[in-house]
Design an enzyme around this catalytic site. Structure first.
Site, PDB file in Angstrom:
ATOM      1  N   LEU A 203       0.414   1.361   1.481  1.00 22.80           N
ATOM      2  CA  LEU A 203      -0.035   2.232   0.304  1.00 22.80           C
ATOM      3  C   LEU A 203      -1.177   1.573  -0.403  1.00 22.80           C
ATOM      4  O   LEU A 203      -2.000   2.295  -0.958  1.00 22.80           O
ATOM      5  CB  LEU A 203       1.192   2.489  -0.477  1.00 22.80           C
ATOM      6  CG  LEU A 203       2.179   3.562   0.131  1.00 22.80           C
ATOM      7  CD1 LEU A 203       3.358   3.560  -0.739  1.00 22.80           C
ATOM      8  CD2 LEU A 203       1.731   4.674   0.659  1.00 22.80           C
TER       9      LEU A 203
ATOM     10  N   GLY B 195      -3.443  -5.852  -3.272  1.00 29.44           N
ATOM     11  CA  GLY B 195      -4.133  -6.357  -4.365  1.00 29.44           C
ATOM     12  C   GLY B 195      -4.305  -7.834  -3.724  1.00 29.44           C
ATOM     13  O   GLY B 195      -4.245  -8.143  -2.816  1.00 29.44           O
ATOM     14  N   GLY B 196      -4.735  -8.549  -5.080  1.00 29.58           N
ATOM     15  CA  GLY B 196      -5.101 -10.028  -4.659  1.00 29.58           C
ATOM     16  C   GLY B 196      -3.911 -10.511  -4.585  1.00 29.58           C
ATOM     17  O   GLY B 196      -3.876 -11.689  -3.700  1.00 29.58           O
ATOM     18  N   MET B 197      -2.732 -10.251  -5.152  1.00 21.83           N
ATOM     19  CA  MET B 197      -1.228 -11.098  -4.912  1.00 21.83           C
ATOM     20  C   MET B 197      -0.301 -10.448  -4.069  1.00 21.83           C
ATOM     21  O   MET B 197       0.909 -10.676  -3.777  1.00 21.83           O
ATOM     22  CB  MET B 197      -0.872 -11.602  -6.238  1.00 21.83           C
ATOM     23  CG  MET B 197      -1.845 -12.285  -6.918  1.00 21.83           C
ATOM     24  SD  MET B 197      -1.204 -12.780  -8.455  1.00 21.83           S
ATOM     25  CE  MET B 197       0.186 -14.127  -7.841  1.00 21.83           C
TER      26      MET B 197
ATOM     27  N   VAL C 225       1.853  -3.071  -1.259  1.00 20.98           N
ATOM     28  CA  VAL C 225       2.819  -1.968  -1.435  1.00 20.98           C
ATOM     29  C   VAL C 225       2.613  -1.125  -0.070  1.00 20.98           C
ATOM     30  O   VAL C 225       1.940  -0.629   0.371  1.00 20.98           O
ATOM     31  CB  VAL C 225       2.660  -1.078  -2.634  1.00 20.98           C
ATOM     32  CG1 VAL C 225       3.847  -0.344  -2.856  1.00 20.98           C
ATOM     33  CG2 VAL C 225       2.635  -2.021  -3.833  1.00 20.98           C
TER      34      VAL C 225
ATOM     35  N   LYS D  67       7.288  -3.336  -2.077  1.00 22.23           N
ATOM     36  CA  LYS D  67       6.383  -4.353  -2.602  1.00 22.23           C
ATOM     37  C   LYS D  67       6.489  -5.735  -2.229  1.00 22.23           C
ATOM     38  O   LYS D  67       7.783  -6.304  -2.388  1.00 22.23           O
ATOM     39  CB  LYS D  67       6.306  -4.335  -4.277  1.00 22.23           C
ATOM     40  CG  LYS D  67       5.333  -4.903  -4.844  1.00 22.23           C
ATOM     41  CD  LYS D  67       5.174  -4.691  -6.196  1.00 22.23           C
ATOM     42  CE  LYS D  67       4.069  -5.311  -6.939  1.00 22.23           C
ATOM     43  NZ  LYS D  67       3.986  -4.874  -8.509  1.00 22.23           N
TER      44      LYS D  67
ATOM     45  N   ASP E  78       2.396  -4.559 -20.590  1.00 22.05           N
ATOM     46  CA  ASP E  78       1.021  -4.171 -19.787  1.00 22.05           C
ATOM     47  C   ASP E  78       0.914  -2.879 -19.561  1.00 22.05           C
ATOM     48  O   ASP E  78       0.617  -2.443 -18.578  1.00 22.05           O
ATOM     49  CB  ASP E  78       1.188  -5.114 -18.579  1.00 22.05           C
ATOM     50  CG  ASP E  78      -0.411  -4.911 -18.058  1.00 22.05           C
ATOM     51  OD1 ASP E  78      -1.345  -4.822 -18.742  1.00 22.05           O
ATOM     52  OD2 ASP E  78      -0.669  -5.223 -16.753  1.00 22.05           O
TER      53      ASP E  78
END
Length: 462
Positions: free
Chosen positions: A200, A203-205, A208, A223, A313
Site C-alpha cells: 500500500l 517510506g524511508g523506514m 505498509v 506495517k 504529530d
C-alpha cells in the site's frame, strides 16, 4: 363449486407454501404466503360450514382451529397473524348473526360466537408472550456475545501491548549493528498467519501492506520496519503498537497483532480503504463538509487525552477517511504516561532537531513544523494535550477556510527568534462558537486553548 375451489386454489397454495419453506432463497415469501393461505382457508371453512353443510358449529370449530394455528403454530408476528384471522372471523360472526332465528337459538349464538372470540384473544396473548420471550432471549444473547467479544478484544489488546514491549527489547538486542532488513513481496506469508496481498505504501523506514488473515480471510493492514533500523526506530514502532492496542475507539485505527518476522518487527492494524485527509485538500474550504469530520477528530482526541495519551504529530496525513468515519493513526511519536518517549530520526516532513549539541532527551523536538505548537521549541517530551489542540486548530483552520492560518510555521519563527504573527481571522461562514474555539486553539497561551471535549461538543452542535 367448493370442491373445485379447494382443488384449484387451496391445495396448490398450501403445497406452494410448504415448498417455499424448504427453499432458503424464497424464505422472504413464506410469511405473506402463509398469511394468504390461512385467510383463504378460514374463509373457505366458514363458507362451507354455513352455505354447503348448513352447520354453524362446523364453521365455529374451523375458526377456532385455524385461529390457533395462525397465532401459535406458524411463525407469524402478532399483528400479521391478527390480519390473517380477522377476515374469516368477521365473516363467521356476520353469517352467524344472520342465521339467528333461522335454526340458530340464543344459546347456540352465544356458544358459536364466544368460542372463536376466546380463541382469538387467547391466541393473540400467547403469540405476544412468545414474541416477548423471543425478543428477550435474542437481546440477552446479543449482550452475552458482545461481552464475550469485548473480553476477547481486551485480552488481545493487553497481549499486543505486553508483547510489543518484549519484542522491541529482544529485537533491539539483535539489531545493535543496524543491519538492513528484507522487504516483503506479494505472496509472502508472515508467522503462518498473514499473506501479503499488495503493497500500500513505502517510506524511508517502513512499508505498509494489505494482508489476508489466513484463519478467516479477513483483510488487514500490516506495517513493517524496513531498511536499516536502530534503537530509536524500534522504540517508535513499539510505542505505536502499545498505544494503538491500548484502547478501542471507532475514530482510532485499531492494532490487532504485533510480532517479529524475518522481514522485521511488524504490527497488524485494521485496514482503512479510504484516503488520508491530506488527499482531500481540494475540498478544504467547504464548511459543511469539514464540520462533521472535525467533530470525529475531536472525539478521537478527547478519548486519547482521557487515557493520558498525547499524539504529538496530528496532521492531515495521519487522519484516514473511511467512508463517513474518520480514523486517527500513526502513534509513533505519541507520548503515553507510562512510556517515556524517545527522540526519533524521522523522514519526510517530520522535524527532528536538537537546539544544543549537549541537549538531553527533554529538549529533543520532533513533529511536523506546520502543525507543531510553538511551546514545543522547549522539547516534545513535555508536550501536553494543549499541543494536540494547537495541531487540531491548524487542521480545522485549513479545512474551514482552504488556507493556512500563518504565513510560516510559528515554531520555526520562534526558533529563528522572529515575532509570531497572529492568525488570519476565520470566515464569517464558520459558526460563531466553532470560530471562537478554533481561534483559541491557535492561541500562544496554552491556558486559553479549549479541551478536546469542548471542541467536540461545539462541533456536534454546529
Amino acid at each position: 363449486a367448493l370442491t373445485a375451489w379447494i382443488a384449484i386454489v387451496m391445495l396448490p397454495l398450501i403445497i406452494a407454501t410448504l415448498l417455499v419453506s424448504y427453499r432458503p432463497k424464497l424464505r422472504r415469501w413464506l410469511g405473506p404466503m402463509t398469511t394468504v393461505a390461512l385467510t383463504l382457508a378460514g374463509l373457505t371453512c366458514v363458507a362451507g360450514g354455513f352455505w354447503v353443510m348448513g352447520r354453524p358449529e362446523m364453521s365455529a370449530a374451523a375458526v377456532v382451529m385455524i385461529t390457533q394455528f395462525a397465532f401459535t403454530i406458524f411463525p407469524l408476528r402478532a399483528l400479521v397473524a391478527l390480519g390473517a384471522v380477522l377476515p374469516f372471523f368477521a365473516m363467521h360472526e356476520v353469517l352467524l348473526f344472520r342465521a339467528y332465528g333461522d335454526g340458530v337459538t340464543s344459546i347456540s349464538l352465544i356458544l358459536y360466537s364466544l368460542g372463536p372470540l376466546l380463541s382469538l384473544f387467547s391466541g393473540l396473548l400467547a403469540n405476544m408472550s412468545t414474541e416477548r420471550g423471543a425478543r428477550e432471549r435474542f437481546r440477552q444473547g446479543k449482550i452475552i456475545e458482545t461481552q464475550r467479544r469485548t473480553i476477547a478484544r481486551e485480552r488481545a489488546r493487553a497481549d499486543v501491548a505486553e508483547r510489543s514491549r518484549e519484542l522491541s527489547e529482544a529485537l533491539m538486542r539483535l539489531t545493535e549493528s543496524g543491519g538492513p532488513l528484507a522487504r516483503l513481496v506479494p505472496g509472502d506469508v508472515i508467522d503462518d498467519k498473514f499473506r501479503v496481498v499488495k503493497t500500500l505504501g513505502r517510506g524511508g523506514m517502513g512499508e505498509v501492506h494489505e494482508v489476508e488473515q489466513l484463519a478467516d480471510g479477513k483483510h488487514l493492514a500490516l506495517k513493517v520496519l524496513t531498511g536499516t533500523i536502530d534503537r530509536e526506530a524500534l522504540m517508535r514502532f513499539a510505542r505505536e503498537a502499545r498505544i494503538g492496542a491500548s484502547f478501542d475507539h471507532p475514530n482510532v485505527v485499531e492494532v490487532v497483532e504485533v510480532g517479529v518476522a524475518p522481514a522485521g518487527m511488524y504490527l497488524v492494524m485494521e485496514l482503512v480503504n479510504g484516503p488520508p485527509l491530506a488527499a482531500r485538500r481540494e475540498r478544504f474550504g467547504e464548511v459543511a463538509w469539514a464540520l462533521p469530520i472535525l467533530a470525529q477528530i475531536a472525539e478521537a482526541l478527547a478519548s486519547m487525552h482521557g487515557r493520558g495519551i498525547v499524539h504529538r504529530d496530528l496532521k492531515p496525513a495521519n487522519i484516514l477517511l473511511d467512508g463517513t468515519t474518520q480514523k486517527v493513526t500513526d502513534f509513533g511519536i505519541a507520548s503515553l504516561s507510562d512510556l517515556p518517549p524517545e527522540p526519533v530520526d524521522a523522514r519526510g516532513d517530520t522535524l527532528v532537531t536538537d537546539r544544543d549539541p549537549g541537549l538531553t532527551q527533554t529538549g529533543a523536538m520532533f513533529g511536523t513544523p506546520l502543525y507543531m505548537a510553538p511551546e514545543l521549541t522547549a522539547g516534545s517530551r513535555t508536550a501536553k494535550p494543549a499541543a494536540d489542540l494547537w495541531s487540531f486548530g491548524v487542521i480545522a483552520y485549513e479545512m474551514l477556510t482552504g488556507s493556512n492560518p500563518f504565513p510560516e510555521p510559528p515554531i520555526l519563527a520562534r526558533l529563528a527568534g522572529r515575532t509570531l504573527e497572529a492568525p488570519r481571522a476565520l470566515d464569517a461562514a464558520v459558526p460563531p462558537e466553532v470560530r471562537d474555539l478554533v481561534e483559541r486553539c491557535l492561541s500562544v497561551d496554552m491556558a486559553r486553548r479549549p479541551s478536546a471535549q469542548e471542541m467536540r461538543d461545539a462541533l456536534m452542535r454546529a
